[in-house]
Design an enzyme around this catalytic site. Sequence first.
Site, PDB file in Angstrom:
ATOM      1  N   ASN A   1       0.852  -1.192   0.000  1.00  0.00           N
ATOM      2  CA  ASN A   1       0.000   0.000   0.000  1.00  0.00           C
ATOM      3  C   ASN A   1       0.886   1.239   0.000  1.00  0.00           C
ATOM      4  O   ASN A   1       2.106   1.137   0.024  1.00  0.00           O
ATOM      5  CB  ASN A   1      -0.989  -0.023   1.181  1.00  0.00           C
ATOM      6  CG  ASN A   1      -0.274   0.045   2.517  1.00  0.00           C
ATOM      7  OD1 ASN A   1       0.403   1.028   2.829  1.00  0.00           O
ATOM      8  ND2 ASN A   1      -0.394  -1.017   3.299  1.00  0.00           N
ATOM      9  N   ARG A   2       0.276   2.409  -0.038  1.00  0.00           N
ATOM     10  CA  ARG A   2       1.022   3.648  -0.292  1.00  0.00           C
ATOM     11  C   ARG A   2       1.625   4.304   0.944  1.00  0.00           C
ATOM     12  O   ARG A   2       2.143   5.410   0.849  1.00  0.00           O
ATOM     13  CB  ARG A   2       0.111   4.671  -0.989  1.00  0.00           C
ATOM     14  CG  ARG A   2      -0.318   4.238  -2.363  1.00  0.00           C
ATOM     15  CD  ARG A   2      -1.040   5.370  -3.079  1.00  0.00           C
ATOM     16  NE  ARG A   2      -1.613   4.912  -4.326  1.00  0.00           N
ATOM     17  CZ  ARG A   2      -0.913   4.736  -5.440  1.00  0.00           C
ATOM     18  NH1 ARG A   2       0.393   4.991  -5.448  1.00  0.00           N
ATOM     19  NH2 ARG A   2      -1.508   4.292  -6.526  1.00  0.00           N
TER      20      ARG A   2
END
Length: 222
Positions: free
Chosen positions: A34-35
């Site tokens: 994820n970011r």
Amino acid sequence: AANPAAPRPLSGRHVLVTAGPTHEPIDPVRYIANRSSGRQGFAIAAALARRGARVTLVAGPVNLSTPAGVDRVDVQSALDMAAAVDAALPVDAAVMVAAVADWRVATLPQKLKKGDAPPALTLVENPDILAGLASSSQRPALLIGFAAETENVLEHAIAKRVRKRCDWLVANDVSTDVFGGDYNSVHLVTDAGVESWTRLPKDAVAARLVDRIAESLTGIPA
Ligand code: CTP
Ligand code: CA
């Protein structure tokens, strides 16, 4: 270098911080991520150490250097992170900033080959590290969750604090430019209500939160 005159209200306290994303393996060479950049969690770990705490920072895969005075444990997956958190206990306070993957991939076959039929990934739920800590016999005196939300930020945050049984929940509005950026807009949700800290540098969010942690631990025996 550390300023010797700086107040160290957290000396004698052990604080756990989780930060960064987790990587959930698909096969030996691929993963789901994820970011999360880890910056907000690392800033909090740094601020805690500056205020005198012994800090254990359990970090997912990030590109950040270890803040001064912080003990760092690197992990990859949510299962690794859960084990590292367990190994760090007991702590006086825990700040769970990591963006833990909600699911992992069920099986880890050999490397998938392009010639194979396109794989269908079966996901299974990861343990909830924060909720596990909240209900454990080693629950920290002060347990703080984070939540990245894209809509109905406050409503979700208020409900999440109750659901996760944490003392404070810091809600992040990530509908704009938070991931990887230097600024953050957060709401601190406690049993006393909500405080909004809008568009502050991540270091300033960290400093404010750590001041509040120090205040809150005053009066709780070390
Ligand atoms: N968290 C955790 N372990 C997980 C998932 C989340 O410890 N497996 C922690 C995060 O570090 C954060 C808090 O729980 O402090 C809230 O995470 P969030 O993803 O916002 O909550 P979820 O319950 O997973 O809800 P959502 O459906 O919004 O993802
Ligand atoms: Ca989640």
